[in-house]
Design a protein around this motif. Structure first.
Motif, PDB file in Angstrom:
ATOM      1  N   SER A  43       0.811  -1.224   0.000  1.00 63.11           N
ATOM      2  CA  SER A  43       0.000   0.000   0.000  1.00 63.11           C
ATOM      3  C   SER A  43       0.841   1.269   0.000  1.00 63.11           C
ATOM      4  CB  SER A  43      -0.921   0.015   1.224  1.00 63.11           C
ATOM      5  OG  SER A  43      -0.172   0.181   2.417  1.00 63.11           O
ATOM      6  N   GLY A  44       2.122   1.148   0.372  1.00 62.86           N
ATOM      7  CA  GLY A  44       2.969   2.325   0.502  1.00 62.86           C
ATOM      8  C   GLY A  44       2.772   3.061   1.817  1.00 62.86           C
ATOM      9  N   GLY A 245       1.653 -13.425   3.696  1.00 63.60           N
ATOM     10  CA  GLY A 245       0.861 -12.527   2.872  1.00 63.60           C
ATOM     11  C   GLY A 245       1.165 -11.059   3.080  1.00 63.60           C
ATOM     12  N   LYS A 246       2.166 -10.755   3.902  1.00 66.35           N
ATOM     13  CA  LYS A 246       2.543  -9.366   4.165  1.00 66.35           C
ATOM     14  C   LYS A 246       3.894  -9.086   3.507  1.00 66.35           C
ATOM     15  CE  LYS A 246       0.795 -10.276   8.814  1.00 66.35           C
ATOM     16  NZ  LYS A 246       1.156 -10.307  10.245  1.00 66.35           N
ATOM     17  N   THR A 247       4.065  -7.889   2.979  1.00 66.47           N
ATOM     18  CA  THR A 247       5.342  -7.497   2.384  1.00 66.47           C
ATOM     19  C   THR A 247       5.790  -6.186   3.011  1.00 66.47           C
ATOM     20  OG1 THR A 247       4.693  -8.523   0.286  1.00 66.47           O
ATOM     21  CG2 THR A 247       6.601  -7.064   0.246  1.00 66.47           C
ATOM     22  N   TYR A 248       6.948  -6.234   3.649  1.00 72.80           N
ATOM     23  CA  TYR A 248       7.465  -5.055   4.340  1.00 72.80           C
ATOM     24  C   TYR A 248       8.782  -4.589   3.713  1.00 72.80           C
ATOM     25  CZ  TYR A 248       4.230  -6.281   8.124  1.00 72.80           C
ATOM     26  OH  TYR A 248       3.118  -6.580   8.859  1.00 72.80           O
ATOM     27  N   SER A 322     -14.798  -6.182  -0.827  1.00 70.06           N
ATOM     28  CA  SER A 322     -13.944  -6.222   0.364  1.00 70.06           C
ATOM     29  C   SER A 322     -12.823  -5.194   0.210  1.00 70.06           C
ATOM     30  CB  SER A 322     -13.340  -7.616   0.571  1.00 70.06           C
ATOM     31  OG  SER A 322     -12.456  -7.928  -0.492  1.00 70.06           O
ATOM     32  N   LEU A 323     -12.278  -4.783   1.329  1.00 74.33           N
ATOM     33  CA  LEU A 323     -11.146  -3.864   1.364  1.00 74.33           C
ATOM     34  C   LEU A 323     -10.248  -4.287   2.510  1.00 74.33           C
ATOM     35  CD1 LEU A 323      -9.645  -1.317   0.472  1.00 74.33           C
ATOM     36  CD2 LEU A 323     -11.175   0.019   1.948  1.00 74.33           C
ATOM     37  N   SER A 324      -9.208  -5.026   2.184  1.00 74.29           N
ATOM     38  CA  SER A 324      -8.295  -5.557   3.201  1.00 74.29           C
ATOM     39  C   SER A 324      -7.120  -4.611   3.395  1.00 74.29           C
ATOM     40  CB  SER A 324      -7.781  -6.942   2.797  1.00 74.29           C
ATOM     41  OG  SER A 324      -8.835  -7.878   2.813  1.00 74.29           O
ATOM     42  N   LEU A 325      -6.912  -4.205   4.623  1.00 76.26           N
ATOM     43  CA  LEU A 325      -5.810  -3.309   4.961  1.00 76.26           C
ATOM     44  C   LEU A 325      -4.987  -3.912   6.091  1.00 76.26           C
ATOM     45  CD1 LEU A 325      -7.671   0.138   4.975  1.00 76.26           C
ATOM     46  CD2 LEU A 325      -6.289  -0.826   3.137  1.00 76.26           C
ATOM     47  N   LEU A 326      -3.706  -3.623   6.065  1.00 75.50           N
ATOM     48  CA  LEU A 326      -2.793  -4.081   7.107  1.00 75.50           C
ATOM     49  C   LEU A 326      -2.903  -3.122   8.288  1.00 75.50           C
ATOM     50  CD1 LEU A 326      -0.837  -6.477   7.238  1.00 75.50           C
ATOM     51  CD2 LEU A 326       0.965  -4.960   6.442  1.00 75.50           C
ATOM     52  N   LEU A 327      -3.420  -3.640   9.405  1.00 76.73           N
ATOM     53  CA  LEU A 327      -3.738  -2.765  10.532  1.00 76.73           C
ATOM     54  C   LEU A 327      -3.280  -3.360  11.853  1.00 76.73           C
ATOM     55  CD1 LEU A 327      -7.429  -2.036   9.513  1.00 76.73           C
ATOM     56  CD2 LEU A 327      -5.516  -0.457   9.245  1.00 76.73           C
ATOM     57  N   ARG A 328      -2.998  -2.471  12.803  1.00 80.63           N
ATOM     58  CA  ARG A 328      -2.823  -2.892  14.185  1.00 80.63           C
ATOM     59  C   ARG A 328      -4.194  -3.119  14.804  1.00 80.63           C
ATOM     60  NH1 ARG A 328       0.457   1.655  15.129  1.00 80.63           N
ATOM     61  NH2 ARG A 328      -1.267   2.383  16.437  1.00 80.63           N
ATOM     62  N   ALA A 329      -4.232  -3.865  15.883  1.00 82.87           N
ATOM     63  CA  ALA A 329      -5.509  -4.182  16.528  1.00 82.87           C
ATOM     64  C   ALA A 329      -6.222  -2.925  17.015  1.00 82.87           C
ATOM     65  CB  ALA A 329      -5.276  -5.147  17.685  1.00 82.87           C
ATOM     66  N   ASP A 330      -5.460  -1.884  17.386  1.00 81.68           N
ATOM     67  CA  ASP A 330      -6.069  -0.677  17.936  1.00 81.68           C
ATOM     68  C   ASP A 330      -6.407   0.362  16.876  1.00 81.68           C
ATOM     69  OD1 ASP A 330      -3.364  -0.223  17.381  1.00 81.68           O
ATOM     70  OD2 ASP A 330      -3.201   1.341  18.900  1.00 81.68           O
ATOM     71  N   GLU A 331      -6.166   0.062  15.611  1.00 83.50           N
ATOM     72  CA  GLU A 331      -6.432   1.034  14.557  1.00 83.50           C
ATOM     73  C   GLU A 331      -7.841   0.866  14.003  1.00 83.50           C
ATOM     74  OE1 GLU A 331      -2.212   2.212  12.559  1.00 83.50           O
ATOM     75  OE2 GLU A 331      -3.039   0.280  11.959  1.00 83.50           O
ATOM     76  N   GLU A 332      -8.500   1.980  13.755  1.00 81.26           N
ATOM     77  CA  GLU A 332      -9.874   1.964  13.258  1.00 81.26           C
ATOM     78  C   GLU A 332      -9.961   2.746  11.952  1.00 81.26           C
ATOM     79  OE1 GLU A 332     -14.386   3.435  14.546  1.00 81.26           O
ATOM     80  OE2 GLU A 332     -12.667   3.718  15.901  1.00 81.26           O
ATOM     81  N   VAL A 333     -10.527   2.106  10.954  1.00 84.37           N
ATOM     82  CA  VAL A 333     -10.748   2.759   9.665  1.00 84.37           C
ATOM     83  C   VAL A 333     -12.166   3.307   9.638  1.00 84.37           C
ATOM     84  CG1 VAL A 333     -10.892   2.416   7.171  1.00 84.37           C
ATOM     85  CG2 VAL A 333      -9.086   1.309   8.482  1.00 84.37           C
ATOM     86  N   LYS A 334     -12.312   4.567   9.242  1.00 82.20           N
ATOM     87  CA  LYS A 334     -13.623   5.198   9.186  1.00 82.20           C
ATOM     88  C   LYS A 334     -14.062   5.380   7.734  1.00 82.20           C
ATOM     89  CE  LYS A 334     -12.890   7.741  13.517  1.00 82.20           C
ATOM     90  NZ  LYS A 334     -12.846   9.082  14.151  1.00 82.20           N
ATOM     91  N   MET A 335     -15.365   5.187   7.504  1.00 76.42           N
ATOM     92  CA  MET A 335     -15.929   5.409   6.181  1.00 76.42           C
ATOM     93  C   MET A 335     -16.790   6.666   6.214  1.00 76.42           C
ATOM     94  SD  MET A 335     -18.628   3.191   3.897  1.00 76.42           S
ATOM     95  CE  MET A 335     -20.006   3.883   4.823  1.00 76.42           C
ATOM     96  N   GLU A 336     -16.621   7.533   5.228  1.00 79.43           N
ATOM     97  CA  GLU A 336     -17.393   8.762   5.144  1.00 79.43           C
ATOM     98  C   GLU A 336     -17.973   8.896   3.740  1.00 79.43           C
ATOM     99  OE1 GLU A 336     -16.845  13.631   5.574  1.00 79.43           O
ATOM    100  OE2 GLU A 336     -15.137  12.278   5.814  1.00 79.43           O
ATOM    101  N   ILE A 337     -19.258   9.253   3.677  1.00 80.21           N
ATOM    102  CA  ILE A 337     -19.919   9.490   2.394  1.00 80.21           C
ATOM    103  C   ILE A 337     -19.901  10.985   2.106  1.00 80.21           C
ATOM    104  CG2 ILE A 337     -22.084   9.312   1.107  1.00 80.21           C
ATOM    105  CD1 ILE A 337     -22.787   6.913   2.872  1.00 80.21           C
TER     106      ILE A 337
END
Length: 404
Positions: A43-44, A245-248, A322-337
């Motif tokens: 994802s960069g 499945g992760k590339t760093y 689907s939208l798969s993102l590499l996240l920490r357990a405490d991170e929250e992705v928000k959706m806005e219209i």
């Protein structure tokens, strides 16, 4: 006695087979590098940064850009002739002599495995005509990748400066360049080769190059990398790893000076282990609830002007569900219209009227356009006259039972 043996066995198992647990992000003081970045190569996204935007010399990590530019713009079977300038390059060098000819493929192996400075110049002069012209290609590629804080002067990474600045990059830019490079299979093949032998075109001189990227054998999934050192830059490194499945990508600048050659390996492993332990893919896709939008001056779908003209809208995301993102357990992705509250006729089918935006920590990680499902025509005089005429015809038929 039995309890004592069980305790000893438990300690042995813990030391030998440590459990996989989350690791805290390294404190800046725990890293030797003056600048460091851990990046999700897919994802960069920067997952960890210590002075990631500081401009510093990068020594021979430069050569990943030299390699990728040559792979994309040259032909591996191309033959380049060494000049006296190329032959004058300091150690570490292949030892080319003016007038000798070499194939680009062989020069790239010498460049990436042994980090030979003269190989870089033969490539630059052979492909672009001069080192300055090749540096322009390198800079253009960096800018194309969004690396606006990178400035190349040499193809080998030797310390250099001119009127525009010093030969330098940032840890974030370097990680971005590496993330791009590892998408190229030829780049991976070259940088993962342990040993490579070749001759000059005449066959009179023979060479064997060995890979000096020790990280390849340090961690499971190690993918590629490039070391570097100059007096000004210190020890530098950029490396990549792919596992589960992760590339760093980890980029390190100014990671110690002699005799601290191993600092870069310690920092690289610490950051890679942090990424592996704390980040996992999570599906954050949400189906947005989109209501029809009022169209001012539009013709209602029913044609009844006593009704409001509305247009249905949808997210243009293809077949994506689907939208798969590499996240920490405490991170929250928000959706806005984000869409228009109203439109003015006419409205075309497929017209973009907004977007669905996914954000993480205030930064956009994905967005999809919102488009109209059908056209909405504008109320016009001609439409009104036709409507009146149709009404007259209808009533005439109703009253006579015959066509008008």
């Amino acid at each position: 006695m039995r309890r004592k043996l069980l305790c000893m066995l438990a300690v042995f198992l813990l030391l030998t087979f440590p459990f996989s647990v989350s690791a805290e992000a390294p404190a800046e003081s725990e890293l030797y590098a003056q600048a460091a970045v851990l990046m999700d190569a897919d994802s960069g996204r920067v997952l960890y940064s210590k002075n990631g935007d500081a401009k510093l010399p990068m020594a021979s990590t430069t050569k990943i850009m030299t390699c990728i530019v040559a792979l994309e713009m040259g032909n591996l079977d191309d033959v380049y002739e060494a000049t006296s300038y190329a032959a004058s390059m300091p150690k570490v060098h292949l030892g080319v002599q003016a007038g000798e000819q070499y194939r680009l493929k062989d020069l790239l192996y010498a460049l990436m495995l042994e980090s030979f400075n003269d190989s870089a110049v033969v490539i630059a002069e052979g492909l672009a005509g001069s080192v300055d012209a090749f540096a322009e290609l390198m800079n253009q590629k960096a800018w194309d990748l969004g690396c606006m804080d990178t400035y190349f002067i040499t193809p080998n990474g030797l310390d250099a400066a001119d009127d525009n600045g010093i030969h330098s990059t940032t840890a974030q830019d370097l990680a971005t360049i590496m993330s791009y490079c590892i998408q190229n299979e030829e780049f991976l093949e070259i940088t993962r080769t342990q040993s490579y032998s070749f001759t000059d075109v005449s066959g009179k001189r023979s060479f064997t190059c060995n890979n000096h990227n020790s990280f390849l054998s340090m961690m499971e999934g190690a993918l590629s990398g490039k070391t570097g050192f100059t007096n000004n830059a210190g020890y530098c490194y950029v490396g990549s790893l792919r596992r589960d499945g992760k590339t760093y990508v980890v980029a390190l600048l100014a990671c110690g000076w002699p005799n601290n050659k191993s600092y870069k390996w310690s920092d690289t492993k610490k950051l890679m282990n942090y990424g592996l332990a704390d980040y996992n893919y999570r599906d954050v896709w949400q189906e947005p609830n989109l209501s029809p939008i009022l169209v001012d001056g539009g013709i209602p779908e029913s044609g009844d002007l006593s009704k409001k003209a509305l247009v249905r809208v949808q997210v243009k995301a293809g077949e994506q569900t689907s939208l798969s993102l590499l996240l920490r357990a405490d991170e929250e992705v928000k959706m806005e219209i984000q869409q228009a509250s109203g439109l003015t006729a006419p409205v075309a089918q497929g017209e973009t009227i907004g977007k669905v935006v996914y954000t993480l920590n205030g930064n956009t990680v994905a967005e999809y356009p919102i488009v109209t499902e059908a056209p909405v025509e504008k109320i016009s005089l001609n439409w009104c006259l036709k409507k009146v005429w149709d009404h007259v015809i209808l009533h005439a038929e109703d009253s006579s039972g015959l066509p008008f």
